[in-house]
Structure formats: C-alpha cells, structure tokens
Design an enzyme around this catalytic site. Structure first.
Site, PDB file in Angstrom:
ATOM      1  N   TYR A   1      26.390  58.648  46.707  1.00 58.67           N
ATOM      2  CA  TYR A   1      27.733  58.216  46.065  1.00 58.67           C
ATOM      3  C   TYR A   1      27.230  57.960  44.767  1.00 58.67           C
ATOM      4  O   TYR A   1      26.211  56.465  44.917  1.00 58.67           O
ATOM      5  CB  TYR A   1      28.133  57.236  46.594  1.00 58.67           C
TER       6      TYR A   1
ATOM      7  N   HIS B   1      32.255  50.588  31.368  1.00 56.44           N
ATOM      8  CA  HIS B   1      32.408  49.025  32.454  1.00 56.44           C
ATOM      9  C   HIS B   1      32.402  47.787  32.099  1.00 56.44           C
ATOM     10  O   HIS B   1      33.112  46.892  32.242  1.00 56.44           O
ATOM     11  CB  HIS B   1      31.582  49.414  33.138  1.00 56.44           C
TER      12      HIS B   1
ATOM     13  N   ASN C   1      27.963  47.222  40.867  1.00 59.13           N
ATOM     14  CA  ASN C   1      28.080  46.793  41.773  1.00 59.13           C
ATOM     15  C   ASN C   1      28.943  46.124  42.597  1.00 59.13           C
ATOM     16  O   ASN C   1      28.085  46.477  44.602  1.00 59.13           O
ATOM     17  CB  ASN C   1      28.086  48.293  42.612  1.00 59.13           C
TER      18      ASN C   1
ATOM     19  N   TYR D   1      52.865   6.467  52.626  1.00 53.45           N
ATOM     20  CA  TYR D   1      51.960   7.330  53.125  1.00 53.45           C
ATOM     21  C   TYR D   1      50.456   7.614  52.424  1.00 53.45           C
ATOM     22  O   TYR D   1      49.405   7.618  52.466  1.00 53.45           O
ATOM     23  CB  TYR D   1      52.802   9.407  53.240  1.00 53.45           C
TER      24      TYR D   1
ATOM     25  N   ARG E   1      48.190   4.815  53.008  1.00 51.33           N
ATOM     26  CA  ARG E   1      48.485   5.000  54.863  1.00 51.33           C
ATOM     27  C   ARG E   1      47.425   5.659  55.644  1.00 51.33           C
ATOM     28  O   ARG E   1      46.956   5.834  56.040  1.00 51.33           O
ATOM     29  CB  ARG E   1      49.457   4.065  55.305  1.00 51.33           C
TER      30      ARG E   1
ATOM     31  N   PHE F   1      31.073  45.427  48.199  1.00 51.38           N
ATOM     32  CA  PHE F   1      31.325  44.559  46.619  1.00 51.38           C
ATOM     33  C   PHE F   1      32.598  44.136  46.772  1.00 51.38           C
ATOM     34  O   PHE F   1      32.662  43.669  45.853  1.00 51.38           O
ATOM     35  CB  PHE F   1      31.289  46.388  45.544  1.00 51.38           C
TER      36      PHE F   1
ATOM     37  N   GLU G   1      41.114  52.791  44.932  1.00 49.69           N
ATOM     38  CA  GLU G   1      40.685  51.276  45.133  1.00 49.69           C
ATOM     39  C   GLU G   1      41.927  51.261  44.900  1.00 49.69           C
ATOM     40  O   GLU G   1      41.674  50.694  44.002  1.00 49.69           O
ATOM     41  CB  GLU G   1      39.679  51.107  43.914  1.00 49.69           C
TER      42      GLU G   1
END
Length: 490
Positions: free
Chosen positions: A54, A84, A196, A275, A278, A322, A406
């Site tokens: 791939y 990209h 990647n 609270y 405390r 990835f 994806e």
C-alpha cells in the site's frame, strides 16, 4: 545535553519539552542507523519482488486497489505532499511543530518504516539548526496520521513552503541553503511514512499535559492560600494521609497541603466546611491521577510505531498504527477533569465572597454603593462556562473521510488543541482564586500569620497587582513560586 531517538530508546514527556521548548539537540546512535537501514533493505527487496504494498505500488486511501509504478510514486512525492498540505488557521506554535518533528523522527527510527537514514538525518537537522516549518493549526482528523500538519513539515525537508529561521518567516529553500542543508529527495514510501502517523497530535498532547501538571501545582498554591484566608477546618487532612484511603493523588495533595500549612495557627468556628474547601484532596487528587494516567498513555504512543504499512518479519503489513484514538480518549478525559477542577476553583472563589467563610464581610464590600469582589466571581463563572464548552469530547464527533475506507477517525488533534485552550482558561481561574484569597488575607491581617508558602505567594501577588494585566501578572507570579515549592515544603 543531547537526547537520543529511535530503536529501543524511550523518550519521556520532559524530553519532548526539552527539545520542543528548550532547543536541546537530538541524535540517533549507530545501532539505530543499522535498524533503519535494515528496514529499508527489506522494503527494497519487496519492491523488487513486485509484492503489492500500500502506498508504494498502489494508490492511496480509497484508491488502494489501483496498481502504480513505485518509481513513479517516488518521483511524484512533492505532488503527493502538496495534495496533503491542507489545513487552516493560525500557524501552530513553534514548540508544537518541533515536538512533532522530534516524535516523528523517533517513531520512524524504530526500524519498521523502511525509510532511509537520510530522511531521519534531515528531520534531526531541522531541530538542531532551529528551522521550524510553518504549519496551520487545524486540519487533522487524527487518523491515517496527522496528514495535513505533517505534510507541511515534510515539504520543508524538500525545500518547499515556509519556515521560521533566525527569527523570520522565510522560504524553506532559502533556509536550508543558508543552514547548509541539502534538500531531501524522497524514495518510495518515504512521503507516505512522513505523514502517516499521529506525531502532531502526540506532540500537542504531551506539551499540553506538561502545562496541565504545572497548573495543578499552581492550583495547589492558590488553594493553600484559600484555606488560610477562609480559616478552614483542616482536621480532614489528618486521616487522608493515612492508609485509610488508597488513591495516590488524594494522598499527595493532602500531604502537600499539610506541609504547606505547617505551623499555621488556625482558629475556626465551623465544624464542617463546604465541599469546595473540605474535599480538595479528593477533587484535586483525582484530577492529578487522571493527568498522570494520560501522560502514561501519550508517552506510550510517542514511543510506539505510528505508520502504515510497516515492515515486520520481512513482510509489509497494513496496520492502523496511525490512529490517534489513544490520544483522543485520554486527552478528552483530561479536558473533562480540568473542567471539574475549574468548577472547584469557582466554588472556592464564591465561598471566599461570603462573610460566614471569610470572616470579614460579603464580597469585602466597603460601603453600600460598592459591590466589592462580586464581579470576580462573575468572571470565574464565565470562565467555567467556557471550560464546560471545551470539555465536550472530540472523540464523539467522528466524521468519515476518503469515502467509506477511512470511516472511523479519532479527532485526536482537536482534543489536544483544546487542552491548550483549557489550560489557558484554567490558569486565569487559578489567578482569580489567588487574587480573592490575597484580598481576604490583606483585609484580615495582611498575611502576618500566614504559613511560609502563602507568605511567599502573597508577597509575589502583592507586586503583581501593581500595574496593568493583573490576572496575567498573577499567573506568572504563581508560576514563579513553583520552582521553590519543593524547598518551601521540605
């Protein structure tokens, strides 16, 4: 100090901070170089044997079934990275980018990615020569790697895009030439390997967690001041530090507060406090434990292989290494925890406004025409509202990409970026609590009976409120106390 990367080396959160923010140098050993070269040899043999891999001799994403020539893929590396190199928003801070380069180089140097040592050397040179690529802050969905941010970093190695060099934003080609670096020429798989992985998410997360740990220490100082300002009944501390309770964070916080108020002569009329006063060890301690848990998760991720495909036992294996789910879930949890801490701080501020708690008067009002510190709590309420918005988990907002290939993304980058926003809001809440505590102590006795930690904090805040940007000044003042905290609590 030089920090080693790759192979079986384990980097820590402090290592990332040193390289990203303090400009420590990095290197790889000859043993790691052997691992890198051996992995590349495996890849070369598989390519020569026409094994389908791939991203090497196939298309990307949904196009994985299309066969291509591996030499052509290598030649088109620049085009692939430009495709990209998306993303929007302001440039990511330099430390985020430097941390991402460091972590990516470390992960690729483990000997499972098939890249040549020249790739790693170029990444190390960017760090050691202080060349920082300009990377848009937003654009990663935290799966298939942090594709967009890492593509901008990868292009800088090739002399494409803009970088910060010697204090200016310049063309990457110019910066590499001036620094004496050669522009990298990529072989097959290397463009894919550079992008990647989840190294950007991991870097942003680790740096955010470091800041969160510092804020917990700052919050502890502010709460010690609040305890003294309120004349709190501190008897609850006696049992928490004993083996009755088993949580580490709870014990740590109780012990820290106990030592901080050592020698203080408390006079209180309340059998039980609210609270928010405390239950500090339980709330702050659980937040601390969760942050430390997340540090472990993200540190493991930084030391893991993050790539696809990987070279393992002589094969090229398609993986999901990835994917940023570990980062996203752990950081989403931290964002929620810090929102809880912010809520605790706002409640403490509100309590310090009450005459029953501060022993002086409601809102420290001076005259019927004044509202005193009332708007301090208003501001805290607005900030807590913002924290609650930021605490909405990013992981539940999964959106598919690349068709339906994806289809499960982590949104880890969004989670990590939000952590820095959460830290910023929380720092202001801590400053408001310190300011409210300071004002109560000033009216009561000018801190003459305070413990040593509170006296130091009080003195620094006294100087910080003289001038503009009071809250920012107080934030910095409290940070200035932290290096001395261990000494004060011995």
């Amino acid at each position: 100090m030089v920090i080693e990367l790759g192979g079986e080396v384990k980097i820590s959160i402090s290592d990332v901070v040193k390289v990203a923010r303090q400009y420590e140098k990095v290197t790889i050993s000859s043993k790691v170089r052997d691992l890198i070269n051996s992995s590349h040899d495996v890849l070369s043999r598989l390519v020569s044997s026409n094994v389908k891999i791939y991203g090497v001799n196939t298309g990307l994403g949904e196009l994985y079934n299309i066969s291509v020539n591996p030499s052509e893929v290598a030649e088109k590396s620049v085009e692939l990275l430009i495709d990209h190199a998306a993303g929007v928003g302001d440039p990511a801070p330099d430390d985020w980018v430097r941390g991402a380069i460091m972590i990516r180089a470390h992960q690729l140097s483990k000997g499972f990615s098939g890249v040549r040592e020249e790739v790693i050397d170029s990444m190390i040179s960017l760090l050691n020569l202080n060349i920082t690529p300009i990377v848009p802050k937003f654009g990663s969905v935290g799966a298939s790697g942090d594709l967009a941010p890492l593509a901008h970093i990868a292009l800088a190695l090739l002399g494409v895009g803009n970088v910060k060099f010697r204090g200016k934003v310049v063309d990457a080609h110019y910066a590499l030439k001036e620094a004496g670096m050669s522009e990298l020429k990529l072989s097959y798989k290397e463009a894919l390997a550079l992008i990647n992985g989840n190294s950007y998410s991991t870097s942003v997360a680790m740096l955010g967690l470091w800041d969160s740990l510092m804020l917990v220490e700052s919050a502890t100082v502010a709460m010690v001041m609040a305890i003294e300002a309120s004349g709190s009944n501190t008897s609850y501390l006696k049992s928490v530090i004993n083996p009755i309770r088993l949580h580490h964070g709870e014990k740590h916080v109780a012990d820290l507060i106990s030592r901080a108020i050592r020698g203080v002569n408390f006079t209180f009329n309340r059998l039980q406090d609210p609270y928010s006063l405390r239950c500090i060890p339980q709330v702050l301690g659980s937040v601390l434990d969760l942050i430390n848990w997340a540090v472990g998760i993200v540190t493991d991720e930084s030391n893991s292989v993050s790539d696809n495909p990987i070279l393992f036992n002589g094969e090229a294996l398609s993986t999901c290494y990835f994917h940023g789910q570990y980062i996203a879930l752990s950081i989403d949890s931290v964002n929620i925890a810090l929102s809880v801490l912010g809520n605790l701080i706002e409640r403490q501020i509100m309590q310090l406004m009450r005459r029953e708690i501060n022993g002086v008067g409601n809102y420290l009002v001076n005259g019927p025409w004044r509202v005193g510190l009332m708007l301090t709590q208003y501001t805290a309420a607005a900030l807590v509202g913002r924290l609650r918005e930021l605490a909405t988990p990013s992981t539940v907002h999964n959106i598919p990409t690349s068709g339906l290939q994806e289809d499960v993304n982590s949104m880890s980058a969004n989670s990590a970026i939000k952590l820095h926003d959460v830290n910023d809001v929380l720092s202001r809440l801590i400053a408001l609590l310190a300011y409210a505590s300071y004002m109560v102590l000033k009216v009561k006795n000018d801190c003459r009976e305070c413990g040593e930690v509170t006296r130091v904090a009080y003195s620094m805040i006294d100087k910080a409120i003289d001038g503009e940007n009071i809250i920012n000044n107080i934030v910095n003042a409290i940070r200035g106390i932290l290096p001395n905290l261990a000494h004060l609590l011995e």
